[in-house]
Write a protein that holds these residues in place. Structure first.
Motif, mmCIF file in Angstrom:
data_model
loop_
_atom_site.group_PDB
_atom_site.id
_atom_site.type_symbol
_atom_site.label_atom_id
_atom_site.label_comp_id
_atom_site.label_asym_id
_atom_site.label_seq_id
_atom_site.Cartn_x
_atom_site.Cartn_y
_atom_site.Cartn_z
ATOM 1 N N LEU A 179 0.872 -1.170 0.000
ATOM 2 C CA LEU A 179 0.000 0.000 0.000
ATOM 3 C C LEU A 179 0.908 1.218 0.000
ATOM 4 O O LEU A 179 1.619 1.469 0.967
ATOM 5 C CB LEU A 179 -0.917 -0.017 1.223
ATOM 6 N N GLN A 180 0.895 1.960 -1.119
ATOM 7 C CA GLN A 180 1.785 3.110 -1.254
ATOM 8 C C GLN A 180 1.026 4.407 -1.026
ATOM 9 O O GLN A 180 -0.073 4.393 -0.481
ATOM 10 C CB GLN A 180 2.451 3.084 -2.641
ATOM 11 N N LEU A 181 1.595 5.509 -1.485
ATOM 12 C CA LEU A 181 0.951 6.787 -1.211
ATOM 13 C C LEU A 181 -0.444 6.898 -1.811
ATOM 14 O O LEU A 181 -1.384 7.304 -1.151
ATOM 15 C CB LEU A 181 1.796 7.947 -1.758
ATOM 16 N N HIS A 182 -0.584 6.529 -3.092
ATOM 17 C CA HIS A 182 -1.833 6.822 -3.792
ATOM 18 C C HIS A 182 -2.677 5.594 -4.078
ATOM 19 O O HIS A 182 -3.807 5.726 -4.554
ATOM 20 C CB HIS A 182 -1.556 7.477 -5.152
ATOM 21 N N ALA A 183 -2.137 4.428 -3.917
ATOM 22 C CA ALA A 183 -2.848 3.216 -4.329
ATOM 23 C C ALA A 183 -2.016 2.018 -3.869
ATOM 24 O O ALA A 183 -0.981 2.193 -3.228
ATOM 25 C CB ALA A 183 -2.999 3.178 -5.848
ATOM 26 N N TYR A 184 -2.483 0.821 -4.219
ATOM 27 C CA TYR A 184 -1.654 -0.353 -4.003
ATOM 28 C C TYR A 184 -0.633 -0.415 -5.128
ATOM 29 O O TYR A 184 -0.892 0.004 -6.249
ATOM 30 C CB TYR A 184 -2.503 -1.621 -3.996
ATOM 31 N N MET A 185 0.536 -0.910 -4.818
ATOM 32 C CA MET A 185 1.576 -1.066 -5.830
ATOM 33 C C MET A 185 1.874 -2.553 -5.935
ATOM 34 O O MET A 185 1.996 -3.233 -4.917
ATOM 35 C CB MET A 185 2.829 -0.287 -5.407
ATOM 36 N N LEU A 188 -9.561 1.026 1.702
ATOM 37 C CA LEU A 188 -9.184 -0.389 1.665
ATOM 38 C C LEU A 188 -9.290 -0.962 0.256
ATOM 39 O O LEU A 188 -8.377 -1.639 -0.223
ATOM 40 C CB LEU A 188 -10.076 -1.197 2.629
ATOM 41 N N LEU A 189 -10.379 -0.725 -0.437
ATOM 42 C CA LEU A 189 -10.645 -1.434 -1.687
ATOM 43 C C LEU A 189 -9.702 -1.054 -2.819
ATOM 44 O O LEU A 189 -9.348 -1.896 -3.639
ATOM 45 C CB LEU A 189 -12.095 -1.209 -2.142
ATOM 46 N N ASP A 190 -9.317 0.202 -2.905
ATOM 47 C CA ASP A 190 -8.443 0.580 -4.021
ATOM 48 C C ASP A 190 -7.196 1.345 -3.592
ATOM 49 O O ASP A 190 -6.369 1.686 -4.431
ATOM 50 C CB ASP A 190 -9.225 1.395 -5.063
ATOM 51 N N GLY A 191 -7.045 1.580 -2.309
ATOM 52 C CA GLY A 191 -5.842 2.250 -1.827
ATOM 53 C C GLY A 191 -5.832 3.751 -2.028
ATOM 54 O O GLY A 191 -4.870 4.421 -1.664
ATOM 55 N N ALA A 192 -6.889 4.309 -2.606
ATOM 56 C CA ALA A 192 -6.904 5.740 -2.903
ATOM 57 C C ALA A 192 -6.810 6.574 -1.625
ATOM 58 O O ALA A 192 -7.326 6.181 -0.575
ATOM 59 C CB ALA A 192 -8.181 6.106 -3.658
ATOM 60 N N VAL A 193 -6.130 7.716 -1.748
ATOM 61 C CA VAL A 193 -6.043 8.648 -0.621
ATOM 62 C C VAL A 193 -7.431 9.238 -0.387
ATOM 63 O O VAL A 193 -8.069 9.720 -1.323
ATOM 64 C CB VAL A 193 -5.060 9.782 -0.944
ATOM 65 N N LEU A 205 9.341 -5.287 -11.999
ATOM 66 C CA LEU A 205 8.535 -4.218 -12.583
ATOM 67 C C LEU A 205 7.493 -3.814 -11.553
ATOM 68 O O LEU A 205 6.834 -4.670 -10.951
ATOM 69 C CB LEU A 205 7.829 -4.698 -13.856
ATOM 70 N N GLN A 206 7.339 -2.512 -11.352
ATOM 71 C CA GLN A 206 6.323 -2.040 -10.414
ATOM 72 C C GLN A 206 5.188 -1.334 -11.146
ATOM 73 O O GLN A 206 5.423 -0.468 -11.985
ATOM 74 C CB GLN A 206 6.955 -1.105 -9.376
ATOM 75 N N LEU A 207 3.959 -1.739 -10.794
ATOM 76 C CA LEU A 207 2.776 -1.029 -11.272
ATOM 77 C C LEU A 207 2.240 -0.245 -10.088
ATOM 78 O O LEU A 207 2.129 -0.778 -8.981
ATOM 79 C CB LEU A 207 1.732 -2.022 -11.789
ATOM 80 N N ASN A 208 1.915 1.022 -10.310
ATOM 81 C CA ASN A 208 1.699 1.933 -9.182
ATOM 82 C C ASN A 208 0.256 2.232 -8.815
ATOM 83 O O ASN A 208 0.004 2.900 -7.836
ATOM 84 C CB ASN A 208 2.371 3.271 -9.487
ATOM 85 N N TRP A 209 -0.694 1.760 -9.622
ATOM 86 C CA TRP A 209 -2.072 2.188 -9.403
ATOM 87 C C TRP A 209 -3.014 0.998 -9.348
ATOM 88 O O TRP A 209 -4.061 0.968 -9.999
ATOM 89 C CB TRP A 209 -2.509 3.155 -10.501
ATOM 90 N N ILE A 210 -2.673 0.005 -8.568
ATOM 91 C CA ILE A 210 -3.464 -1.233 -8.517
ATOM 92 C C ILE A 210 -4.536 -1.113 -7.423
ATOM 93 O O ILE A 210 -4.306 -0.515 -6.383
ATOM 94 C CB ILE A 210 -2.524 -2.425 -8.224
ATOM 95 N N LYS A 211 -5.682 -1.706 -7.687
ATOM 96 C CA LYS A 211 -6.744 -1.754 -6.672
ATOM 97 C C LYS A 211 -6.718 -3.116 -5.988
ATOM 98 O O LYS A 211 -6.484 -4.138 -6.646
ATOM 99 C CB LYS A 211 -8.109 -1.572 -7.326
ATOM 100 N N LEU A 212 -7.003 -3.130 -4.693
ATOM 101 C CA LEU A 212 -7.038 -4.402 -3.971
ATOM 102 C C LEU A 212 -8.059 -5.355 -4.599
ATOM 103 O O LEU A 212 -7.808 -6.546 -4.756
ATOM 104 C CB LEU A 212 -7.379 -4.160 -2.494
ATOM 105 N N GLU A 213 -9.202 -4.791 -4.992
ATOM 106 C CA GLU A 213 -10.246 -5.624 -5.601
ATOM 107 C C GLU A 213 -9.761 -6.334 -6.865
ATOM 108 O O GLU A 213 -10.273 -7.387 -7.224
ATOM 109 C CB GLU A 213 -11.432 -4.750 -6.031
#
Ligand code: SF4
Lengths: 144, 563, 93
Positions: B64-70, C20-25, B108-116
């Motif tokens: 879990l990074q700054l803006h999303a899951y990575m 939780l679901l997408d990690g968005a701020v 390789l890192q993808l920076n905008w992944i959703k947990l779902e």
């Protein structure tokens, strides 16, 4: 506390004994400190912590009938090495029980390191524990 | 769903030296994805708390990074097929924003992944025999090696064979998945160390003894991050058959006795330091002696079977000939971005992911598709990811270079700066990373713009410049000739500079030059360092050589004189 | 979170987390919902912090981010969390 073997609940024939209670005639599980100090005779179980040294493990393997390994946290993997050393280095063949902070996600690791039983909290959903054992058809490493 | 082509569907001549998954690997990956799907569901339902779930998702490469899951995707030992690169493009488009970043650990890192979406993303990876297992967490990470493995002229033994053996051995290892801290292994099989084995938790150098038998020199306890240290030799020669047993002995001692109280003192380097290398070796030897070694023996038949999967591709019989092109820019690129293979007439071509002002190691999905196409046409469908955050086409016929160069130029991947100042390594830094103190990418962008003049870069000569956004040192700043480390001063970005680091055979840690520089002064500081070198260098002396002769003093003087 | 500790000394704070679901701020609004838009964040005084950081199953890692006296994020980190990466690469698909 439910006790699992191969993912199934089984009866627990061992009784936890604290340091101030006399050892019963049946199967009691005592602390490592008491085990090392009293050197009891007869079939006795020992509760050991994650920091147990190889020398202490050698003692345990030589004279205990069963061992409970306490995991102090779900991220603390020392218990796996303890079980493996008991089996491989010291040839221990009795029950090794996982207790403390354990998760079904690590159940396969436990059994592959030589654990035979797992003590899970009251009310635990047993489904993921059962599932865990059948999840991976094959593994890459040796098991204890 | 895009049906990725299976590697096994490819005609044999298109399958270069890529490890081909068998059904064991595939069944395993499929099971692993489904396990994670359940775990995500348990997290979303609240059955698992974040504390319980975190180590599980990390073990599957999900941060879990700054803006999303990575999602950190493993490129095992940096070897990638064109099919796999296309699938990475599919992932980047479908689950991310159409781009990804290659890292110093050949991931390789993808920076905008959703947990779902995470389980679907892993399932899509598995279609191309890729995964993200153990790219994070306190376990044995992706084993890294030389990007020229299998083609280098100075290679003694192909390290990919052992890297693959170690990949299998370390994957979901029942005993070593909850270590005190992360654990990184690098392996090299050449005379020149291109895998930085001395700054890994374990570094393996393949050797042959007098009888020609294969074995390994083992370094232990190296590492960057906090308290950087060059590894110590724990064994000069572990025979091939004992490799797994010996590594298990090291890991077992570490798992049992490594620090767990303080996360900053938990890497194996601290245990080695506290016990001394001799004390640590004694414990490992004791463990090793007590092991049932026969059970762990690395069977030569197994080694041979893995080696067969890395069999050299069918290459043409060619001669080494000089390749020229009317465009003078070609010769510059050829000299800087290609190197001869051991097979005559073939070269390895490095694709620069470091254009002026660009994001170091960044690549768009469209570029990935285009490069996959070029790999199919010119490199037997094979690619490598380098720890300098570039890509390599490892099997290019030299006679194809002029055409390939034009294609790469059109894609913006032919900047002739490999090994030069603007071939900067930069971690994601504060733009993406939740641990960062300061930004890295914009500093690299600004430096590459300031030093855009290639003639000047060639004049400056070989220079490595590494920028990490915090002390975790993902960009290996300690071993850059110039290292830049982001520090935080009351919410403002500052940069500390080190000089004289090296990651190769003469591994060395850089020395801190002095007080750190504010964000608007760091580019000028590098300019001053470079100017000082240019003024003081003697004939043909590289930056590193000049630094080693001169020490910090003249750089300090020019950097802080004005202040 | 050390952010929260620092925030106690800030001019003002906003409660933030990742969804939780997408990690968005996300930022907590005046009505107790979570919004992806920093401008929706409720600006609160640091001294009421203890009562406002209760766990919420929809988000991860709740903490108070320090704001300036102009109610903008006080650190580079919070500015980047609020407004996205600074490297010309944050386009949505
Ligand atoms: S060095 Fe620090 S800032 Fe950079 S990627 Fe690593 S952890 Fe993040």
């Amino acid at each position: 506390m439910p006790l699992l073997e191969q993912g199934e609940p089984i009866a627990d024939s061992w009784i936890a004994i604290d340091d101030s209670t006399p050892l019963p005639a049946g199967q009691g599980v005592i602390s490592l400190a008491r085990f090392l100090a009293d050197r009891p005779n007869g079939p006795v179980g020992v509760r050991i912590g994650a920091a147990t040294t190889p020398e202490q493990l050698a003692e345990v393997a030589a004279r205990a009938a069963m061992v409970v390994i306490e995991f102090p946290g779900t991220k603390d993997g020392r218990g796996f090495t303890l079980a493996r050393r008991l089996r491989e280095r010291y040839g221990f063949s009795g029950e090794i029980r996982a207790a403390g902070h354990i998760l079904p996600d690590n159940y396969v690791f436990m059994s592959r390191c030589g654990f035979t039983t797992a003590a899970v909290p009251e009310g635990t959903d047993l489904r993921p524990w059962k599932q865990a054992l059948t999840r991976f058809p094959k593994v890459y490493q040796l098991s204890a | 769903m895009n049906q990725a082509l299976r590697l096994t569907d490819l005609p044999a001549h298109l399958r270069a030296g890529i490890y081909r998954y068998d059904s064991t690997d595939r069944d395993f990956l499929a099971a692993r994805v489904e396990e994670f799907r359940d775990q995500v569901a348990r997290r979303i339902s609240g059955e698992l708390t974040e504390d319980q779930f975190k180590p599980i998702r990390l073990m599957n490469g999900l941060y879990l990074q700054l803006h999303a899951y990575m999602l950190r995707i493993a490129i095992p030992y940096g070897v990638l097929s064109a099919v796999q690169l296309r699938q990475l493009a599919v992932l980047a488009r479908r689950f991310d924003r159409g781009y990804g970043h290659f890292t110093t650990r050949q991931n390789l890192q993808l920076n905008w992944i959703k947990l779902e979406d995470a389980a679907d993303a892993l399932a899509a990876l598995a279609e191309a025999d890729l995964h993200a297992i153990q790219t994070s967490g306190n376990c044995i990470r992706n084993v890294t090696t030389d990007e020229y493995a299998g083609v280098a002229r100075d290679e003694i033994v192909d390290p990919r064979v052992y890297a693959e053996i170690l990949r299998q051995w370390s994957t979901l290892h029942p005993e070593f998945t909850y270590l005190p801290r992360k654990f990184k292994i690098a392996i090299t099989g050449s005379t020149e160390d291109r895998a930085a084995v001395q700054v890994h938790d374990i570094g393996l150098t393949i050797r042959r003894d007098e009888a020609g038998e294969i074995g390994f020199r083992v370094h232990v306890g190296g590492g960057l991050g906090r308290a950087p240290v060059i590894g110590s030799v724990i064994s000069e020669f572990v025979p091939e058959a004992d490799l797994i047993a010996y590594l298990e002995a090291i890991l077992r001692v570490y798992n049992a006795q490594g620090g767990r109280e303080n996360i900053h003192k938990a890497r194996i380097k601290f245990l080695v330091r506290d016990l001394g290398i001799d004390g640590f070796r004694a414990l490992v030897d004791e463990e090793f002696a007590a092991m049932q070694r026969e059970r762990y023996r690395l069977d030569p038949a197994h080694v041979a079977a893995i080696a067969a999967r890395f069999a050299p591709p069918a290459l043409e019989t060619l001669a080494d000939t000089a390749i020229t092109d009317p465009d003078p820019a070609f010769a510059i690129w050829q000299a800087q971005n290609t190197r001869p293979n051991r097979t005559p007439g073939y070269v390895s071509v490095t694709l620069s992911l470091k254009p002026v002002g660009g994001i170091r190691g960044g690549m768009t999905a469209d570029q990935m598709d285009a490069v996959a196409e070029l790999a199919d046409t010119y490199s037997l469908s094979e690619l490598r990811v380098t720890h300098i955050q570039n890509l390599v086409l490892p099997h290019v016929r030299a006679i194809d270079l002029p055409v390939l160069w034009r294609a790469l130029t059109a894609l913006g991947l032919a900047t002739p700066n490999i090994g030069l100042l603007s071939d900067i390594i930069a971690c994601p830094g504060l733009d993406y990373c939740s641990l960062a103190n300061a930004r890295s990418i914009p500093v690299a962008q600004a430096l590459s713009a300031r030093f855009a003049d290639l003639a000047r870069q060639h004049d400056i000569g070989p220079l490595t410049l590494n920028i990490s956004g915090c002390i975790n040192a993902c960009a290996h700043h300690h071993v850059g000739h110039i290292g830049i480390l982001g520090v935080d001063r009351n919410g403002e970005e500052y940069y500390q500079v080190t000089l004289g680091g090296s990651a190769t055979d003469d591994a060395a840690l850089g020395a801190i030059v002095g007080p750190s520089f504010p964000a608007d002064g760091i580019v000028d500081a590098v300019e001053t360092i470079v100017q000082t070198y240019l003024t003081l260098r003697q004939d043909g002396e590289s930056f590193l050589a000049a630094y080693r002769r001169l020490g910090l003093a003249p750089f300090r003087e020019t950097l802080y004189a004005a202040a | 979170m050390s952010g929260t500790r620092k925030a106690r000394r800030a001019a003002a704070v906003a409660i933030t987390a990742n969804r939780l679901l997408d990690g968005a701020v996300v930022w907590r609004t005046g009505t107790g919902d979570w919004s992806e838009t920093f401008a929706d964040a409720a600006v609160i005084a640091p001294d009421v912090l203890d009562t406002t950081l209760a766990a919420d199953p929809l988000v991860v890692g709740i903490y108070a981010a320090a704001l300036t006296e102009h109610a903008t994020p006080a650190s580079w980190k919070e500015r980047i969390r609020a407004f996205g990466p600074t490297i010309g690469q944050d386009a949505a698909p």
